[in-house]
Design a protein around this motif. Structure first.
Motif, PDB file in Angstrom:
ATOM      1  N   HIS A  65      41.948  60.517  88.319  1.00 19.19           N
ATOM      2  CA  HIS A  65      43.405  60.497  88.528  1.00 19.19           C
ATOM      3  C   HIS A  65      43.961  61.918  88.595  1.00 19.19           C
ATOM      4  O   HIS A  65      44.994  62.155  89.225  1.00 19.19           O
ATOM      5  CB  HIS A  65      44.129  59.640  87.478  1.00 19.19           C
ATOM      6  N   LEU A 127      48.279  68.806  72.522  1.00 15.21           N
ATOM      7  CA  LEU A 127      48.706  67.458  72.130  1.00 15.21           C
ATOM      8  C   LEU A 127      50.184  67.250  72.490  1.00 15.21           C
ATOM      9  O   LEU A 127      50.571  66.200  73.008  1.00 15.21           O
ATOM     10  CB  LEU A 127      48.498  67.249  70.624  1.00 15.21           C
ATOM     11  N   SER A 130      50.466  66.879  76.156  1.00 12.57           N
ATOM     12  CA  SER A 130      49.986  65.555  76.576  1.00 12.57           C
ATOM     13  C   SER A 130      51.071  64.500  76.376  1.00 12.57           C
ATOM     14  O   SER A 130      51.270  63.629  77.232  1.00 12.57           O
ATOM     15  CB  SER A 130      48.737  65.147  75.784  1.00 12.57           C
ATOM     16  N   HIS A 133      53.454  64.855  79.167  1.00 13.28           N
ATOM     17  CA  HIS A 133      52.859  64.394  80.433  1.00 13.28           C
ATOM     18  C   HIS A 133      52.810  62.854  80.485  1.00 13.28           C
ATOM     19  O   HIS A 133      53.145  62.245  81.505  1.00 13.28           O
ATOM     20  CB  HIS A 133      51.457  64.997  80.567  1.00 13.28           C
ATOM     21  N   PHE A 134      52.404  62.245  79.388  1.00  9.64           N
ATOM     22  CA  PHE A 134      52.331  60.783  79.358  1.00  9.64           C
ATOM     23  C   PHE A 134      53.743  60.181  79.500  1.00  9.64           C
ATOM     24  O   PHE A 134      53.941  59.179  80.201  1.00  9.64           O
ATOM     25  CB  PHE A 134      51.687  60.303  78.051  1.00  9.64           C
ATOM     26  N   LEU A 166      46.058  59.197  66.340  1.00  9.69           N
ATOM     27  CA  LEU A 166      45.628  60.423  65.676  1.00  9.69           C
ATOM     28  C   LEU A 166      45.977  60.434  64.194  1.00  9.69           C
ATOM     29  O   LEU A 166      45.236  60.976  63.369  1.00  9.69           O
ATOM     30  CB  LEU A 166      46.308  61.600  66.379  1.00  9.69           C
ATOM     31  N   LEU A 177      37.403  64.631  65.505  1.00 14.33           N
ATOM     32  CA  LEU A 177      38.156  65.856  65.194  1.00 14.33           C
ATOM     33  C   LEU A 177      37.229  66.928  64.640  1.00 14.33           C
ATOM     34  O   LEU A 177      37.289  68.097  65.043  1.00 14.33           O
ATOM     35  CB  LEU A 177      39.241  65.562  64.154  1.00 14.33           C
ATOM     36  N   PHE A 238      43.390  54.201  72.237  1.00 17.76           N
ATOM     37  CA  PHE A 238      43.630  55.352  73.104  1.00 17.76           C
ATOM     38  C   PHE A 238      42.767  55.260  74.363  1.00 17.76           C
ATOM     39  O   PHE A 238      43.235  55.547  75.463  1.00 17.76           O
ATOM     40  CB  PHE A 238      43.379  56.675  72.375  1.00 17.76           C
ATOM     41  N   PHE A 242      44.316  55.231  78.038  1.00 19.85           N
ATOM     42  CA  PHE A 242      44.095  56.308  79.005  1.00 19.85           C
ATOM     43  C   PHE A 242      43.397  55.788  80.268  1.00 19.85           C
ATOM     44  O   PHE A 242      43.822  56.073  81.392  1.00 19.85           O
ATOM     45  CB  PHE A 242      43.262  57.430  78.358  1.00 19.85           C
ATOM     46  N   HIS A 246      47.337  54.777  81.801  1.00 19.47           N
ATOM     47  CA  HIS A 246      47.865  56.037  82.352  1.00 19.47           C
ATOM     48  C   HIS A 246      47.248  56.359  83.723  1.00 19.47           C
ATOM     49  O   HIS A 246      47.978  56.637  84.687  1.00 19.47           O
ATOM     50  CB  HIS A 246      47.612  57.179  81.367  1.00 19.47           C
ATOM     51  N   LEU A 300      36.864  65.478  75.377  1.00 16.76           N
ATOM     52  CA  LEU A 300      38.243  65.824  75.013  1.00 16.76           C
ATOM     53  C   LEU A 300      38.599  67.235  75.457  1.00 16.76           C
ATOM     54  O   LEU A 300      39.705  67.485  75.932  1.00 16.76           O
ATOM     55  CB  LEU A 300      38.438  65.674  73.498  1.00 16.76           C
ATOM     56  N   THR A 307      44.476  69.051  81.530  1.00 15.59           N
ATOM     57  CA  THR A 307      45.850  68.584  81.363  1.00 15.59           C
ATOM     58  C   THR A 307      46.873  69.647  81.760  1.00 15.59           C
ATOM     59  O   THR A 307      47.937  69.320  82.288  1.00 15.59           O
ATOM     60  CB  THR A 307      46.081  68.159  79.895  1.00 15.59           C
ATOM     61  N   HIS A 310      47.031  69.894  85.595  1.00 14.18           N
ATOM     62  CA  HIS A 310      47.384  68.532  86.036  1.00 14.18           C
ATOM     63  C   HIS A 310      48.856  68.236  85.726  1.00 14.18           C
ATOM     64  O   HIS A 310      49.601  67.775  86.593  1.00 14.18           O
ATOM     65  CB  HIS A 310      46.452  67.544  85.332  1.00 14.18           C
TER      66      HIS A 310
HETATM   67  C1  LIG Z   1      42.335  65.375  70.440  1.00 11.51           C
HETATM   68  C2  LIG Z   1      42.169  63.911  70.104  1.00 11.51           C
HETATM   69  C3  LIG Z   1      42.871  62.911  70.770  1.00 11.51           C
HETATM   70  C4  LIG Z   1      43.795  63.240  71.882  1.00 11.51           C
HETATM   71  C5  LIG Z   1      43.450  63.351  73.181  1.00 11.51           C
HETATM   72  C6  LIG Z   1      44.426  63.647  74.227  1.00 11.51           C
HETATM   73  C7  LIG Z   1      45.817  63.870  73.845  1.00 11.51           C
HETATM   74  C8  LIG Z   1      44.034  63.696  75.542  1.00 11.51           C
HETATM   75  C9  LIG Z   1      44.953  63.926  76.638  1.00 11.51           C
HETATM   76  C10 LIG Z   1      44.548  63.835  77.925  1.00 11.51           C
HETATM   77  C11 LIG Z   1      45.443  63.985  79.070  1.00 11.51           C
HETATM   78  C12 LIG Z   1      46.852  64.323  78.907  1.00 11.51           C
HETATM   79  C13 LIG Z   1      44.926  63.809  80.303  1.00 11.51           C
HETATM   80  C14 LIG Z   1      45.694  63.890  81.534  1.00 11.51           C
HETATM   81  O1  LIG Z   1      46.206  62.970  82.103  1.00 11.51           O
HETATM   82  C15 LIG Z   1      42.736  61.453  70.368  1.00 11.51           C
HETATM   83  C16 LIG Z   1      41.886  60.706  71.400  1.00 11.51           C
HETATM   84  C17 LIG Z   1      44.113  60.822  70.273  1.00 11.51           C
HETATM   85  C18 LIG Z   1      42.062  61.288  69.011  1.00 11.51           C
HETATM   86  C19 LIG Z   1      40.872  62.167  68.841  1.00 11.51           C
HETATM   87  C20 LIG Z   1      41.218  63.613  68.996  1.00 11.51           C
END
Ligand SMILES: CC1=C(/C=C/C(C)=C/C=C/C(C)=C/C=O)C(C)(C)CCC1
Ligand SMILES: [Fe+2]
Length: 329
Positions: A65, A127, A130, A133-134, A166, A177, A238, A242, A246, A300, A307, A310
């Motif tokens: 995506h 974070l 993100s 963005h979401f 989280l 983590l 999550f 995702f 998303h 991650l 991100t 993007h």
């Molecule tokens: C760090 C972390 C997390 C967050 C991941 C994120 C926030 C990913 C964002 C991705 C994006 C924004 C992609 C683009 O579209 C979790 C899975 C909540 C829990 C484990 C540790």
């Protein structure tokens, strides 16, 4: 074949692009997917153990995506004289694409480097980005299906979908983590209560706003995400969100922005464009794993690093994307 813009009712290869149908199907399927994942997590709590593996699968499935961002940069150009939107100028030209791609890759590599050497501050900033963005994606999708859209409900959903997994059950995410940086969990413990409090207030504001603005679908979606975060294993929720919410919703937004073609033409155009960048991201992921990262942590790092460019491309889409009534085009 004439474009659907010239002959709106023309049938094109793979069927006429129907925005209303696409948003309805993908919107409903994404909510059902997260609700089903949460239900499985509640009925079979042991499924939480598959969380890290599911995070890897969802992360890899979600990569395409963002892998079509290089095409999306050009699509922000208005295709009809007088259509809403701004002319991207140089950014919209084919000649600009190699430079933009290089800039995109360098920015992602720089962020990945920061996430590896300055993990705690970098991850905290990423974070927050993100969440934004979401939230932007949710508001854009609501508007795509013809609703006024509640910014407050979108902000609440974008925040809850990260803060819930989280912070609500820290023990469940601790292994992931710690694989990123053992310093992360203690910092998150310190901010846990205030962030959950702010998230709760955002959810309240989101509920009130979506009721007032009659954004009933956003209200239901916010409820599904919040309840799933409260009752089900965090990584399961999550990952489902995702990979099955998303990413597909963003792809529908891009399919709609494409300049022409029926559904199949649009899907294959995106699919072809995604192959090389997805391969490059997978190669970067492989390199991180080879140099010693755990697989979920490396996924991650790659996701969080991508991100930044993007989110920048997507935010620009929001500013310049065409706005049309929610009928099929
Ligand atoms: C760090 C972390 C997390 C967050 C991941 C994120 C926030 C990913 C964002 C991705 C994006 C924004 C992609 C683009 O579209 C979790 C899975 C909540 C829990 C484990 C540790
Ligand atoms: Fe995204």
């Amino acid at each position: 074949m004439t474009g659907p813009r010239a002959t709106p009712r023309a049938r094109t290869r793979g069927g006429r692009w129907d925005r209303g149908r696409a948003t309805a199907v993908v919107g409903t399927a994404s909510v059902l997917a997260v609700a089903a994942a949460a239900a499985v997590g509640v009925v079979l709590p042991a499924s939480g153990a598959a969380g890290p593996a599911l995070l890897v699968v969802a992360g890899v499935l979600g990569l395409p995506h963002g892998a079509v961002d290089h095409l999306a940069m050009g699509w922000s150009r208005p295709v009809e004289p007088g259509a809403p939107g701004i002319d991207p100028g140089w950014i919209g030209t084919a000649g600009a694409r190699p430079a933009l791609l290089l800039g995109y890759a360098l920015l992602a590599a720089g962020v990945a480097w920061a996430a590896l050497v300055l993990t705690v501050p970098a991850v905290l900033v990423l974070l927050v980005l993100s969440c934004a963005h979401f939230a932007e994606g949710e508001l854009a999708f609501a508007r795509l299906r013809g609703e006024p859209g509640s910014g407050a409900a979108a902000a609440a959903l974008g925040t809850a979908v990260i803060a819930g997994p989280l912070l609500l059950r820290p023990d469940a995410v601790r292994p992931v983590l710690d694989a990123l940086d053992p310093g992360l969990a203690p910092v998150l413990e310190v901010v846990r209560t205030p962030v959950l409090l702010v998230t709760g207030l955002l959810v309240l504001a989101g509920v009130l706003s979506s009721v007032r603005r009659r954004c009933h679908r956003q209200l239901v979606e916010l409820a599904v995400v919040v309840v799933a975060g409260l009752v089900a294993p965090p990584l399961l929720v999550f990952a489902a969100w995702f990979g099955a919410w998303h990413a597909p919703r963003h792809l529908v937004r891009l399919l709609d922005l494409e300049p022409d073609g029926g559904t199949w033409t649009r899907v294959t155009r995106l699919g072809r464009a995604a192959v090389l960048p997805t391969g490059a991201a997978l190669a970067a992921l492989g390199a991180l794993v080879v140099v010693g990262g755990s697989v979920p942590a490396s996924v991650l790092v790659v996701l969080l690093a991508l991100t930044v460019p993007h989110a920048a491309v997507v935010a620009r889409l929001g500013r310049t994307g065409r706005s049309r009534p929610a009928t099929s085009s």
